[in-house]
Scaffold this motif. Structure first.
Motif, short mmCIF file in Angstrom:
data_model
loop_
_atom_site.label_atom_id
_atom_site.label_comp_id
_atom_site.label_asym_id
_atom_site.label_seq_id
_atom_site.Cartn_x
_atom_site.Cartn_y
_atom_site.Cartn_z
N LEU A 248 3.70 11.53 11.73
CA LEU A 248 3.43 10.45 10.60
C LEU A 248 4.15 9.24 10.56
CD1 LEU A 248 1.70 9.58 7.99
CD2 LEU A 248 2.85 11.27 6.81
N LEU A 249 5.76 9.76 10.49
CA LEU A 249 6.57 8.76 10.39
C LEU A 249 6.51 7.72 11.69
CD1 LEU A 249 9.81 11.21 9.96
CD2 LEU A 249 8.75 9.19 8.28
N ASP A 250 6.50 8.31 12.75
CA ASP A 250 6.08 7.31 13.94
C ASP A 250 4.95 6.30 13.75
OD1 ASP A 250 7.94 8.32 15.53
OD2 ASP A 250 6.71 9.79 16.68
N ALA A 251 3.77 7.09 13.33
CA ALA A 251 2.67 6.04 12.69
C ALA A 251 2.76 5.14 11.96
CB ALA A 251 1.12 6.81 12.36
N PHE A 252 3.57 5.54 10.71
CA PHE A 252 4.00 4.67 9.68
C PHE A 252 4.80 3.63 10.12
CE2 PHE A 252 7.04 3.22 6.44
CZ PHE A 252 6.19 2.54 5.58
N LYS B 60 4.12 -3.84 12.72
CA LYS B 60 3.06 -4.92 12.83
C LYS B 60 2.37 -5.54 11.91
CE LYS B 60 -1.59 -4.68 14.91
NZ LYS B 60 -2.65 -3.89 15.61
N LYS B 61 2.24 -4.91 10.83
CA LYS B 61 1.58 -5.33 9.57
C LYS B 61 2.44 -5.76 8.35
CE LYS B 61 -2.66 -5.07 9.13
NZ LYS B 61 -3.85 -5.98 9.59
N GLY B 62 3.43 -4.79 8.10
CA GLY B 62 4.20 -4.94 6.65
C GLY B 62 3.27 -4.49 5.63
N ASN B 63 3.76 -4.52 4.43
CA ASN B 63 3.01 -4.59 3.26
C ASN B 63 2.44 -3.01 2.88
OD1 ASN B 63 1.70 -5.44 0.73
ND2 ASN B 63 -0.32 -5.46 1.99
N CYS B 64 3.51 -2.12 3.28
CA CYS B 64 3.11 -0.71 3.05
C CYS B 64 4.51 0.23 2.86
CB CYS B 64 2.31 -0.04 4.17
SG CYS B 64 3.03 -0.34 5.83
N THR B 65 4.23 1.17 2.09
CA THR B 65 5.49 2.06 1.92
C THR B 65 4.98 3.35 2.21
OG1 THR B 65 4.87 2.24 -0.51
CG2 THR B 65 6.64 0.48 0.25
N LEU B 66 5.96 4.20 2.65
CA LEU B 66 5.55 5.90 2.68
C LEU B 66 6.38 6.64 1.88
CD1 LEU B 66 4.38 8.07 4.47
CD2 LEU B 66 6.17 8.21 6.02
N MET B 67 5.62 7.46 0.99
CA MET B 67 6.28 8.13 0.15
C MET B 67 6.35 9.64 0.42
SD MET B 67 5.33 5.75 -3.07
CE MET B 67 6.59 6.40 -4.41
N LEU B 68 7.19 10.47 0.45
CA LEU B 68 7.48 11.86 0.99
C LEU B 68 7.74 12.72 -0.40
CD1 LEU B 68 9.21 11.44 4.36
CD2 LEU B 68 6.62 11.55 3.99
N CYS B 69 7.21 13.66 -0.38
CA CYS B 69 7.29 14.65 -1.63
C CYS B 69 7.15 16.04 -1.32
CB CYS B 69 6.44 14.27 -2.77
SG CYS B 69 6.24 15.47 -4.00
N MET C 119 0.85 -1.23 0.06
CA MET C 119 0.05 -0.05 0.09
C MET C 119 0.98 1.37 -0.01
SD MET C 119 -2.82 1.01 2.63
CE MET C 119 -1.96 1.75 4.04
N ARG C 120 0.53 2.08 -0.97
CA ARG C 120 1.57 3.45 -1.20
C ARG C 120 0.79 4.41 -0.36
NH1 ARG C 120 1.01 1.07 -5.80
NH2 ARG C 120 -0.54 2.41 -6.64
N ILE C 121 1.55 5.01 0.79
CA ILE C 121 0.93 5.94 1.65
C ILE C 121 1.86 7.33 1.08
CG2 ILE C 121 0.82 6.77 3.88
CD1 ILE C 121 1.12 3.77 4.70
N VAL C 122 0.99 8.42 0.86
CA VAL C 122 1.89 9.48 0.61
C VAL C 122 1.60 10.71 1.26
CG1 VAL C 122 1.90 11.13 -1.44
CG2 VAL C 122 1.85 8.69 -1.79
#
Length: 389
Positions: free
Chosen positions: A228-232, A238-247, A211-214
């Motif tokens: 946001l970084l702490d939450a991500f 816990k779950k994996g399967n996610c990335t955080l993209m910062l722009c 999942m792409r979190i932006v």
């Protein structure tokens, strides 16, 4: 319809490219230009994202000029300051239309950079509108000495020169209440919120993978990047399967670089031009506006929220300012308590576990964007204000 109206938009924003402030101005320009209104842009000093642009030109029917790019605190300051003031006043003189309704639209109100231009414009017969988008009384970021001087001067100038305004535009109800108390009853005050053009029909299909979190925007303290970084990282562990993209861009980006570098699931994309930026937003699975709960954050209204909603993708947004005036929790967006890492993490986890439900929330958010943040409706409000003056 607008042939007798001549509007000069002035401010310290990037032009023709730039971020939130530039887009707010461009939406007004697009509307006015369709009506054959004469429009110009006077950009004061350089900005990071506009540093390589031409000093003068024309963009989508609007003549623009950039001044003050050579202003530096060294021996060249005095001649550079003279050129800055002369070029600005000369532009206002040259752009004035005799017998027309000449308007100077000052983005950000009165500042050290523009106060002499506002005074000159009044002498030249311009009507002056201030566009107030923040309450800098409560600014939280650590300022340099020049920044502190500008901030203090802005407070003083706002107090003593607000009377120069023929009309005032504000972006939030908080600012409408604040300036309603400051202004004379005879000065029109208009609330014009954020604006965004919906692009749901251009949204690409969901691609396989995490999942792409932006997050896209500035990296100021009010933007809640730490939370946001702490939450991500909590959800990722816990779950994996996610990335955080910062722009985005800003002086504070460097503060987050070590943390970004330490986690391969976090990517910093940098600053993108408009076409790449909107493709980037459209390709997200979840978009985040996780502001802090400070008075400063509550005073304005995040422009990026409109851009996020316009994609039709689900949005996680902090409950600041006017958010609940326009959006309902779990119907149009996932609204979380400002600065609450657990709430942000819970919202991210919900998006991971319920993709079909949050997809519907995203489409409902796009409908609200069309209803409340329509650039044409906002342009009409500005034109009505100009005709009142």
């Amino acid at each position: 319809m607008g042939n007798d109206i001549n509007v000069v938009f002035m401010g310290k924003f990037g032009y023709p490219s730039g971020m939130a402030s530039t887009k707010r101005i461009q939406h007004f320009l697009d509307y006015l230009n369709v009506l054959s209104t004469t429009t110009r842009v006077l950009q004061l000093r350089s900005t990071d994202e506009g540093a390589d642009e031409e000093q003068a030109g024309s963009y989508l029917g609007t003549e623009y000029r950039r001044i003050g790019a050579d202003l530096k605190l060294d021996r060249s300051l005095v001649p550079a300051l003279y050129r800055y003031l002369k070029e600005g006043v000369d532009s206002l003189k040259r752009w004035r239309i005799p017998g027309g309704r000449n308007v100077l639209y000052s983005y950000g109100g009165v500042t050290l950079e523009n106060v002499l231009f506002i005074l000159a414009a009044k002498r030249l017969g311009y009507l002056v509108i201030f566009d107030i988008v923040e309450d800098n009384t409560f600014i939280e970021d650590k300022l340099s000495l020049p920044g502190k001087i500008r901030w203090l001067a802005g407070e003083v100038l706002d107090r003593f020169f607000l009377g120069l305004a023929d009309g005032v535009v504000v972006i939030s109800n908080y600012l409408r209440g604040l300036y309603g108390k400051k202004l004379a009853a005879s000065v029109p005050l208009c609330l014009i919120p954020i604006s965004a053009r919906c692009a749901v029909e251009n949204r690409p299909g969901r691609e396989p993978g995490p999942m792409r979190i932006v997050y896209a925007g500035s990296f100021a303290k009010k933007d809640g990047i730490d939370q946001l970084l702490d939450a991500f990282e909590t959800v990722q562990q816990k779950k994996g399967n996610c990335t955080l993209m910062l722009c985005g861009t800003g002086a504070s980006v460097k503060l987050y670089q070590p943390r970004i570098a330490a986690n391969p699931a976090i990517q910093y994309i940098g600053y993108l031009d408009d076409s790449a930026f909107y493709r980037f937003l459209l390709g997200a699975d979840v978009l985040c506006v996780t502001r802090t709960g400070s008075t400063y954050a509550n005073a304005g209204f995040p422009f990026k929220l409109g851009e996020y909603l316009a994609t039709g993708n689900p949005v996680i947004v902090s409950d600041v300012g006017d958010v609940r005036r326009y959006l309902s929790h779990m119907e149009d967006a996932i609204i979380v308590e400002p600065g609450n890492v657990s709430a942000i993490a819970g919202a991210l986890e919900y998006c991971l576990d319920h993709p079909e439900t949050v997809a519907k929330i995203g489409l409902s958010g796009a409908d609200k964007c069309k209803r409340y943040f329509n650039p044409a409706a906002n342009g009409s409000l500005l034109l009505q204000l100009i005709r009142k003056l």
